[in-house]
Design an enzyme around this catalytic site. Structure first.
Site, PDB file in Angstrom:
ATOM      1  N   LYS A  88      26.946  47.772  66.363  1.00 41.60           N
ATOM      2  CA  LYS A  88      27.521  47.134  65.172  1.00 41.60           C
ATOM      3  C   LYS A  88      27.792  48.187  64.090  1.00 41.60           C
ATOM      4  O   LYS A  88      27.271  49.309  64.154  1.00 41.60           O
ATOM      5  CB  LYS A  88      26.563  46.059  64.648  1.00 41.60           C
ATOM      6  CG  LYS A  88      25.201  46.573  64.203  1.00 41.60           C
ATOM      7  CD  LYS A  88      24.204  45.433  64.030  1.00 41.60           C
ATOM      8  CE  LYS A  88      22.833  45.963  63.636  1.00 41.60           C
ATOM      9  NZ  LYS A  88      21.796  44.942  63.685  1.00 41.60           N
TER      10      LYS A  88
ATOM     11  N   TYR B  72      29.818  63.559  34.599  1.00 36.24           N
ATOM     12  CA  TYR B  72      29.878  62.363  33.765  1.00 36.24           C
ATOM     13  C   TYR B  72      28.593  62.121  32.989  1.00 36.24           C
ATOM     14  O   TYR B  72      27.495  62.307  33.514  1.00 36.24           O
ATOM     15  CB  TYR B  72      30.135  61.130  34.636  1.00 36.24           C
ATOM     16  CG  TYR B  72      31.562  60.996  35.116  1.00 36.24           C
ATOM     17  CD1 TYR B  72      32.645  61.161  34.262  1.00 36.24           C
ATOM     18  CD2 TYR B  72      31.819  60.701  36.455  1.00 36.24           C
ATOM     19  CE1 TYR B  72      33.949  61.020  34.725  1.00 36.24           C
ATOM     20  CE2 TYR B  72      33.113  60.553  36.931  1.00 36.24           C
ATOM     21  CZ  TYR B  72      34.173  60.718  36.047  1.00 36.24           C
ATOM     22  OH  TYR B  72      35.453  60.587  36.498  1.00 36.24           O
TER      23      TYR B  72
ATOM     24  N   MET C 197      32.920  59.605  42.122  1.00 34.96           N
ATOM     25  CA  MET C 197      33.519  58.836  43.221  1.00 34.96           C
ATOM     26  C   MET C 197      33.900  59.733  44.401  1.00 34.96           C
ATOM     27  O   MET C 197      33.675  59.377  45.556  1.00 34.96           O
ATOM     28  CB  MET C 197      34.758  58.077  42.727  1.00 34.96           C
ATOM     29  CG  MET C 197      35.287  57.102  43.764  1.00 34.96           C
ATOM     30  SD  MET C 197      36.815  56.291  43.272  1.00 34.96           S
ATOM     31  CE  MET C 197      36.288  55.346  41.862  1.00 34.96           C
TER      32      MET C 197
HETATM   33  C1  LIG Z   1      20.630  45.548  64.360  1.00 27.91           C
HETATM   34  C2  LIG Z   1      19.800  44.766  65.297  1.00 27.91           C
HETATM   35  C3  LIG Z   1      19.042  45.406  66.302  1.00 27.91           C
HETATM   36  C4  LIG Z   1      18.876  46.902  66.405  1.00 27.91           C
HETATM   37  O1  LIG Z   1      17.706  47.319  65.716  1.00 27.91           O
HETATM   38  P1  LIG Z   1      17.289  48.864  65.680  1.00 27.91           P
HETATM   39  O2  LIG Z   1      16.112  48.877  64.770  1.00 27.91           O
HETATM   40  O3  LIG Z   1      18.467  49.596  65.106  1.00 27.91           O
HETATM   41  O4  LIG Z   1      16.984  49.287  67.064  1.00 27.91           O
HETATM   42  C5  LIG Z   1      18.405  44.601  67.244  1.00 27.91           C
HETATM   43  N1  LIG Z   1      18.483  43.258  67.174  1.00 27.91           N
HETATM   44  C6  LIG Z   1      19.165  42.614  66.203  1.00 27.91           C
HETATM   45  C7  LIG Z   1      19.187  41.125  66.179  1.00 27.91           C
HETATM   46  C8  LIG Z   1      19.835  43.339  65.225  1.00 27.91           C
HETATM   47  O5  LIG Z   1      20.487  42.696  64.252  1.00 27.91           O
END
Ligand SMILES: *Cc1c(COP(=O)(O)O)cnc(C)c1O
Length: 362
Positions: A35, A259, A307
């Site tokens: 993800k 800044y 930025m």
């Molecule tokens: C993101 C996620 C993981 C991965 O967890 P890590 O700590 O990065 O290994 C596993 N299960 C779910 C449901 C997640 O949302």
């Protein structure tokens, strides 16, 4: 040409996959979490390499991320952890396996499948065992299972839950209670539906800290990218963020930097300008606080992160304009950087913006 670049080391990824796999029973399946563009790296390149290595499953948060993987030719099953009702059509079109986590999603999904006369569509039932984020609790799971049983649209490919504190051994009593509750609920689900779904619960730190939680599959994200909350010495960071000194400014004692004049020079200061800013994911919390590595030495951040740029102190460091600098790499890793600003490696990595060029190595 030297410039800002995020190197993604696929050899390190392979190494981490092999190390983590070696901790598992030979029958346990491996779900790679890709993800957020592979934790800020390059989701499709990471997925292609892991698919070539025989990973069993991928998981993404949203349907769009799964569609991108399918369009890049990934054939491996893909779990969508947080599918939205709006994306139901696309989920089916791209052969993605949704997580069933709420009645709202479940009912809409069953409606879509039955009105299209689709049967036995693979889904994963999400159980809430105490994280209280998404999923069905014990009582709700019974109702959800009844709905699934009363329709022939859904085939449970998996039943899963997520742990709240696998990296904190002070919470082990709570973690073990989550594991036990999951055992109970998942076995109820299996007998009610007379099916044999893949049970999965472990994230990376559970693989390390709770081997009793392996079940049929593990879900590893951060470990694949080289971290296990703490930097784990046997894993190798996949991300290296480099930039350059775009300009050197020779400031006098009493001059202010950036800044709001947040830094006032207490002496003659050689100021390096680094072309990276909060728009690239370098948090403003990094202001006046953290450091980068220039020629093997620490160069402290001066004043506020802007930025598109920030400034560092180059006093005592022999460098010129155009010289390469390291924000984080294998030795000065993203976890150290994260700690210096009070966050975790996950946030540092996933904040790295699209604007930073990714370079695949290995
Ligand atoms: C993101 C996620 C993981 C991965 O967890 P890590 O700590 O990065 O290994 C596993 N299960 C779910 C449901 C997640 O949302």
């Amino acid at each position: 040409m030297k410039k800002t670049v995020l190197e993604i080391d696929l050899k390190a990824l392979e190494h981490n996959f092999n190390i983590i796999s070696s901790k598992l029973n030979s029958k346990t399946k491996f779900m790679a979490i890709v993800k957020a563009n592979g934790y800020g790296s390059n989701g499709t390149e990471v997925a292609k390499r892991l698919a070539a290595m025989g990973v069993d499953y991928f998981a993404v948060a949203f349907a769009l991320e799964g569609i991108a993987l399918r369009k890049s030719g990934i054939k491996t099953p893909i779990l969508v952890l947080l599918p939205q009702v709006e994306s139901i059509k696309e989920i089916v079109k791209y052969d993605l396996e949704p997580s069933l986590y709420s009645f709202y999603f479940l009912e809409n999904f069953i409606d879509h499948l039955s009105s299209n006369e689709i049967r036995n569509y693979p889904c994963h039932l999400k159980i809430n065992t105490g994280l209280n984020r998404v999923g069905f609790n014990e009582k709700e799971a019974k109702r959800a299972v009844n709905k699934i049983k009363n329709s022939d649209s859904i085939q449970l490919a998996g039943v899963y839950s997520h742990l709240a504190a696998t990296d904190d051994l002070h919470q082990s009593k709570f973690t073990l209670s989550q594991i036990n509750l999951f055992k109970k609920i998942s076995s109820d689900v299996k007998s009610k539906l007379s099916c044999n779904p893949i049970l999965h619960m472990s994230n990376t730190s559970a693989i390390y800290n709770y081997p009793e939680c392996e079940f049929d599959m593990v879900r590893s994200g951060i470990g694949l990218y080289g971290y296990n909350n703490e930097l784990n010495k046997e894993l190798r960071p996949v991300h290296t963020l480099r930039s350059i000194i775009a300009q050197i400014i020779n400031a006098k004692m009493g001059d202010s930097i950036g800044y709001n004049r947040a830094f006032i020079c207490e002496e003659k200061t050689k100021v390096g300008v680094i072309p990276l800013g909060h728009a690239d994911g370098i948090s403003r919390l990094f202001s006046s606080n953290a450091y980068i590595i220039v020629n093997g030495k620490k160069a402290k951040v001066l004043g506020n992160i802007c930025m598109d740029v920030f400034m560092v102190n180059l006093n005592g460091i022999d460098v010129h304009e155009g010289h390469e600098v390291v924000i984080f790499d294998r030795n000065n890793n993203a976890e150290d950087y994260a700690k210096s600003v009070g966050t975790i490696s996950y946030e540092i990595l996933t904040n790295l913006s699209e604007r930073i060029e990714r370079k695949i190595i290995g």
